[in-house]
Design a protein around this motif. Structure first.
Motif, mmCIF file in Angstrom:
data_model
loop_
_atom_site.group_PDB
_atom_site.id
_atom_site.type_symbol
_atom_site.label_atom_id
_atom_site.label_comp_id
_atom_site.label_asym_id
_atom_site.label_seq_id
_atom_site.Cartn_x
_atom_site.Cartn_y
_atom_site.Cartn_z
ATOM 1 N N VAL A 188 -8.436 -12.424 2.942
ATOM 2 C CA VAL A 188 -7.327 -11.485 3.114
ATOM 3 C C VAL A 188 -7.881 -10.140 3.554
ATOM 4 O O VAL A 188 -8.805 -9.599 2.921
ATOM 5 C CB VAL A 188 -6.523 -11.318 1.808
ATOM 6 C CG1 VAL A 188 -5.340 -10.378 2.032
ATOM 7 C CG2 VAL A 188 -6.040 -12.668 1.300
ATOM 8 N N ALA A 189 -7.334 -9.578 4.613
ATOM 9 C CA ALA A 189 -7.770 -8.280 5.123
ATOM 10 C C ALA A 189 -6.939 -7.159 4.513
ATOM 11 O O ALA A 189 -5.708 -7.255 4.419
ATOM 12 C CB ALA A 189 -7.658 -8.242 6.643
ATOM 13 N N VAL A 190 -7.614 -6.096 4.091
ATOM 14 C CA VAL A 190 -6.958 -4.914 3.525
ATOM 15 C C VAL A 190 -7.719 -3.677 4.000
ATOM 16 O O VAL A 190 -8.823 -3.779 4.553
ATOM 17 C CB VAL A 190 -6.960 -4.937 1.986
ATOM 18 C CG1 VAL A 190 -6.172 -6.122 1.452
ATOM 19 C CG2 VAL A 190 -8.392 -4.966 1.443
ATOM 20 N N GLN A 191 -7.129 -2.510 3.765
ATOM 21 C CA GLN A 191 -7.866 -1.277 3.990
ATOM 22 C C GLN A 191 -8.750 -1.025 2.787
ATOM 23 O O GLN A 191 -8.299 -1.080 1.643
ATOM 24 C CB GLN A 191 -6.928 -0.097 4.196
ATOM 25 C CG GLN A 191 -7.672 1.221 4.426
ATOM 26 C CD GLN A 191 -6.761 2.418 4.404
ATOM 27 O OE1 GLN A 191 -5.582 2.289 4.111
ATOM 28 N NE2 GLN A 191 -7.302 3.584 4.699
ATOM 29 N N ALA A 192 -10.008 -0.734 3.020
ATOM 30 C CA ALA A 192 -10.958 -0.514 1.939
ATOM 31 C C ALA A 192 -10.502 0.618 1.025
ATOM 32 O O ALA A 192 -10.129 1.690 1.479
ATOM 33 C CB ALA A 192 -12.337 -0.202 2.512
ATOM 34 N N GLY A 193 -10.494 0.358 -0.293
ATOM 35 C CA GLY A 193 -10.165 1.376 -1.269
ATOM 36 C C GLY A 193 -8.691 1.693 -1.416
ATOM 37 O O GLY A 193 -8.323 2.617 -2.146
ATOM 38 N N SER A 194 -7.842 0.954 -0.741
ATOM 39 C CA SER A 194 -6.407 1.226 -0.764
ATOM 40 C C SER A 194 -5.735 0.519 -1.936
ATOM 41 O O SER A 194 -6.339 -0.296 -2.642
ATOM 42 C CB SER A 194 -5.767 0.757 0.535
ATOM 43 O OG SER A 194 -5.855 -0.664 0.633
ATOM 44 N N ALA A 195 -4.444 0.803 -2.113
ATOM 45 C CA ALA A 195 -3.660 0.090 -3.124
ATOM 46 C C ALA A 195 -3.589 -1.389 -2.791
ATOM 47 O O ALA A 195 -3.555 -2.243 -3.689
ATOM 48 C CB ALA A 195 -2.256 0.693 -3.210
#
Length: 299
Positions: A188-195
């Motif tokens: 799963v791809a997310v923005q690093a350090g985000s909610a």
């Protein structure tokens, strides 16, 4: 947050509607939450109190307004400070009034019309936009804002007018995926350090979390099969799914804060009048239509 699932066109990562101009920014976990339009009832009462008070003083309503003294910056006009671009809430559109498009300017036009006022949009730097009404620079501020404790007594949030939860974007061919839990063991791809990062790691401890800074790369990785899903805010991913037949948003991963307007707490009659208009727009379906158009599908 309404349970219905909007369908929209909007401005987002590298995908612009004809006539729109925006910028591609990093994934941002935008605010969302439950609408607090119950405030409109209290708002009507506040308007009536202000009107009675004005009558006792012998004061006159603002020119161009049929309501009480609203303390407008410009008589007969609703002046809005707008930070842009924050698509899909605000976009740069040379063909639009003041060069500003997006959900917020369209909403503000409806609010101003309901108050019998002309709308004046002022694009401002994206620095403490929420405080500008209290500084006397405008009547309200917009730009995908969410109320924050740092506002203190320098700004009063309106009733919420939009919801922007974290959502999951997957390939339209992934028929076996009904939600985030189905990606346990996947990537799963997310923005690093985000909610979104925190939510995915909490929900799917066995998942491979790909922390990315570039939202365009995340979508490209999804299309190539390098990742199985992308989690980010609805305002970022919804408009993509609306124009990409091969991608779909399939559910909410986590709630967020309300999206609101910021007003001057020293002008309670104006706060009440704006909340009353937001309540009217919710009741007649206008808010549904704006959400459908700008914030993307939530399936």
């Amino acid at each position: 947050m309404r349970p219905r699932l909007p369908r929209t066109h909007g401005t987002s990562i590298g995908i612009l509607r004809p006539g729109d101009a925006g910028t591609v920014g990093p994934m941002r976990d935008r605010p969302t939450g439950r609408r607090r339009l119950a405030r409109s009832t209290a708002g009507v009462a506040a308007v009536l109190v202000a009107l009675l008070a004005a009558g006792c003083r012998g004061g006159d309503p603002d020119p161009g307004s049929t309501g009480p003294v609203l303390g407008l910056v410009e008589p007969g006009a609703l002046t809005a400070c707008v930070s842009a671009p924050h698509p899909p809430f605000t976009t740069l559109d040379p063909a639009a009034a003041a060069g500003l498009g997006g959900l917020d300017p369209e909403l503000l036009r409806e609010v101003a019309a309901g108050l019998g006022l002309e709308l004046q949009l002022r694009r401002v730097p994206d620095v403490r936009t929420w405080e500008r009404p209290a500084l006397g620079q405008c009547d309200l501020a917009a730009g995908g804002l969410s109320a924050d404790p740092s506002w203190g007594d320098r700004a009063e949030p309106s009733a919420a007018y939009a919801s922007n939860p974290l959502v999951l974007l997957v390939s339209a061919d992934a028929e076996e995926v009904d939600g985030l839990d189905d990606l346990e063991g996947g990537t799963v791809a997310v923005q690093a350090g985000s909610a979104a990062d925190a939510a995915v790691r909490s929900r799917l401890p066995a998942a491979d979390v790909a922390s990315l800074a570039d939202p365009v790369a995340a979508v490209a990785d999804l299309r190539s099969g390098a990742v199985d899903g992308v989690v980010a805010d609805r305002a970022l991913l919804g408009p993509i799914a609306a124009v990409a037949a091969d991608l779909v948003v399939i559910g909410t991963v986590a709630d967020g804060d309300d999206v609101v307007l910021a007003l001057d707490p020293a002008r309670p009659a104006l706060v009440a009048a704006v909340d009353e208009q937001l309540g009217r727009l919710a009741d007649d379906g206008t808010l549904d239509g704006l959400d459908d158009r700008w914030l993307g599908p939530l399936g």
